[in-house]
Design a protein around this motif. Structure first.
Motif, PDB file in Angstrom:
ATOM      1  N   THR A  74       0.810  -1.273  -0.211  1.00  0.00           N
ATOM      2  CA  THR A  74       0.077  -0.011  -0.128  1.00  0.00           C
ATOM      3  C   THR A  74       1.182   1.688  -0.248  1.00  0.00           C
ATOM      4  O   THR A  74       0.454   2.320  -0.097  1.00  0.00           O
ATOM      5  CB  THR A  74      -0.899  -0.538   1.307  1.00  0.00           C
ATOM      6  N   CYS A  75       2.145   1.192   0.007  1.00  0.00           N
ATOM      7  CA  CYS A  75       3.425   2.182  -0.299  1.00  0.00           C
ATOM      8  C   CYS A  75       3.842   2.622  -1.362  1.00  0.00           C
ATOM      9  O   CYS A  75       3.432   1.550  -2.503  1.00  0.00           O
ATOM     10  CB  CYS A  75       4.266   1.870   1.210  1.00  0.00           C
ATOM     11  N   PHE A  76       3.351   4.065  -1.828  1.00  0.00           N
ATOM     12  CA  PHE A  76       3.898   4.492  -3.280  1.00  0.00           C
ATOM     13  C   PHE A  76       4.681   5.593  -3.268  1.00  0.00           C
ATOM     14  O   PHE A  76       4.369   6.514  -2.457  1.00  0.00           O
ATOM     15  CB  PHE A  76       2.270   4.377  -3.521  1.00  0.00           C
ATOM     16  N   ASP A  77       5.870   5.307  -3.862  1.00  0.00           N
ATOM     17  CA  ASP A  77       6.498   6.618  -4.318  1.00  0.00           C
ATOM     18  C   ASP A  77       5.636   8.076  -4.859  1.00  0.00           C
ATOM     19  O   ASP A  77       4.129   7.604  -5.980  1.00  0.00           O
ATOM     20  CB  ASP A  77       7.205   6.811  -5.481  1.00  0.00           C
ATOM     21  N   PRO A  78       5.235   8.726  -4.071  1.00  0.00           N
ATOM     22  CA  PRO A  78       3.897  10.275  -5.417  1.00  0.00           C
ATOM     23  C   PRO A  78       4.086  10.152  -6.790  1.00  0.00           C
ATOM     24  O   PRO A  78       3.003  10.401  -7.252  1.00  0.00           O
ATOM     25  CB  PRO A  78       4.252  11.023  -4.774  1.00  0.00           C
ATOM     26  N   GLU A  79       5.617   9.525  -7.450  1.00  0.00           N
ATOM     27  CA  GLU A  79       4.795  10.157  -8.971  1.00  0.00           C
ATOM     28  C   GLU A  79       4.915   8.954  -9.767  1.00  0.00           C
ATOM     29  O   GLU A  79       5.680   8.888 -10.612  1.00  0.00           O
ATOM     30  CB  GLU A  79       6.816  10.620  -9.256  1.00  0.00           C
ATOM     31  N   ILE A  80       5.148   7.457  -9.165  1.00  0.00           N
ATOM     32  CA  ILE A  80       4.699   6.488  -9.771  1.00  0.00           C
ATOM     33  C   ILE A  80       4.118   5.264  -9.676  1.00  0.00           C
ATOM     34  O   ILE A  80       4.456   5.268  -8.577  1.00  0.00           O
ATOM     35  CB  ILE A  80       6.481   5.186  -9.507  1.00  0.00           C
ATOM     36  N   PRO A  81       3.203   5.243 -10.506  1.00  0.00           N
ATOM     37  CA  PRO A  81       1.794   5.005  -9.614  1.00  0.00           C
ATOM     38  C   PRO A  81       1.859   2.712  -9.605  1.00  0.00           C
ATOM     39  O   PRO A  81       0.916   2.517 -10.191  1.00  0.00           O
ATOM     40  CB  PRO A  81       1.414   4.835 -11.033  1.00  0.00           C
ATOM     41  N   VAL A  82       3.087   2.612  -9.100  1.00  0.00           N
ATOM     42  CA  VAL A  82       3.616   0.637  -9.020  1.00  0.00           C
ATOM     43  C   VAL A  82       3.881   1.007  -7.257  1.00  0.00           C
ATOM     44  O   VAL A  82       4.573   1.796  -7.062  1.00  0.00           O
ATOM     45  CB  VAL A  82       4.230   0.585  -9.835  1.00  0.00           C
ATOM     46  N   ASN A  83       3.437  -0.193  -6.515  1.00  0.00           N
ATOM     47  CA  ASN A  83       4.164   0.109  -4.956  1.00  0.00           C
ATOM     48  C   ASN A  83       5.380  -1.074  -4.998  1.00  0.00           C
ATOM     49  O   ASN A  83       5.859  -0.641  -5.269  1.00  0.00           O
ATOM     50  CB  ASN A  83       2.914  -1.033  -4.429  1.00  0.00           C
ATOM     51  N   VAL A  84       5.695   0.284  -3.903  1.00  0.00           N
ATOM     52  CA  VAL A  84       7.410  -0.176  -3.559  1.00  0.00           C
ATOM     53  C   VAL A  84       7.822  -1.784  -3.563  1.00  0.00           C
ATOM     54  O   VAL A  84       9.011  -2.169  -4.015  1.00  0.00           O
ATOM     55  CB  VAL A  84       7.855   0.312  -2.254  1.00  0.00           C
ATOM     56  N   VAL A  85       6.619  -2.933  -3.499  1.00  0.00           N
ATOM     57  CA  VAL A  85       7.217  -4.128  -3.550  1.00  0.00           C
ATOM     58  C   VAL A  85       6.930  -4.137  -5.038  1.00  0.00           C
ATOM     59  O   VAL A  85       8.446  -4.862  -5.366  1.00  0.00           O
ATOM     60  CB  VAL A  85       5.862  -4.571  -2.444  1.00  0.00           C
ATOM     61  N   ASP A  86       6.230  -3.938  -5.973  1.00  0.00           N
ATOM     62  CA  ASP A  86       6.458  -4.538  -7.343  1.00  0.00           C
ATOM     63  C   ASP A  86       7.779  -3.944  -7.817  1.00  0.00           C
ATOM     64  O   ASP A  86       8.031  -4.295  -8.823  1.00  0.00           O
ATOM     65  CB  ASP A  86       4.814  -4.486  -7.933  1.00  0.00           C
ATOM     66  N   LEU A  87       7.488  -2.680  -7.255  1.00  0.00           N
ATOM     67  CA  LEU A  87       9.050  -2.269  -8.127  1.00  0.00           C
ATOM     68  C   LEU A  87       9.934  -2.502  -7.520  1.00  0.00           C
ATOM     69  O   LEU A  87      10.590  -2.302  -8.298  1.00  0.00           O
ATOM     70  CB  LEU A  87       8.290  -0.981  -7.921  1.00  0.00           C
TER      71      LEU A  87
END
Length: 165
Positions: A74-87
């Motif tokens: 449920t955590c996201f970089d505000p500029e990337i529409p993908v969560n930190v785990v999947d990134l």
């Protein structure tokens, strides 16, 4: 965003929601980007999102590691529409029982670039979300740079979502 300073936006002003993922919203007002926590969703006419930990029953005993990973999604970089785990930004997550009771979660994460101005904000978001997992009493999030992040660390779904496939 990216300074992390708290700002009060004027009631009735126009804002464009650029991201509504996880349990926060990124809005642009007068050319400036702002992050609105899910608990304040009513300020922009939205319902507060429910995170996996909020939806889970409060069990006694050990931490559900799957729930911890779901929370981090449920955590996201505000500029990337993908969560930190999947990134591929979360390198490690360990749950360690504490001698006095409770559990400590240790996370090693990285960012897409060493100069990322959102480093503190993203790490703080991961920490806050994990603190909401039943049974978690302490959280430590370390930002590491080894190994360096690259696009191969992303899930196939993340690559597809970002048009990299």
């Amino acid at each position: 965003v990216p300074s992390g300073a708290t700002v009060t936006l004027q009631k009735g002003g126009q804002a464009v929601i650029t991201q509504a993922l996880g349990d926060s919203f990124t809005v642009v007002v007068n050319g400036n980007m702002f992050r609105i926590a899910g608990k304040n969703a009513d300020a922009i006419g939205r319902e507060p999102p429910v995170t996996p930990a909020q939806a889970a029953p409060a069990p006694g005993g050990p931490v559900d590691e799957k729930l911890a990973w779901a929370q981090m999604k449920t955590c996201f970089d505000p500029e990337i529409p993908v969560n930190v785990v999947d990134l591929g930004l979360i390198y490690d997550c360990k749950v360690l029982p504490l001698p006095a009771g409770g559990n400590r979660v240790e996370v090693k994460m990285t960012l897409t670039a060493p100069g990322c101005p959102m480093a503190g904000s993203i790490a703080a978001d991961v920490k806050t979300k994990l603190e909401g997992v039943p049974g978690v009493t302490e959280v430590n999030v370390d930002i590491v740079w080894e190994p360096p992040w690259n696009q191969q660390m992303m899930t196939e779904a993340a690559k597809l979502q970002l048009g990299l496939m």
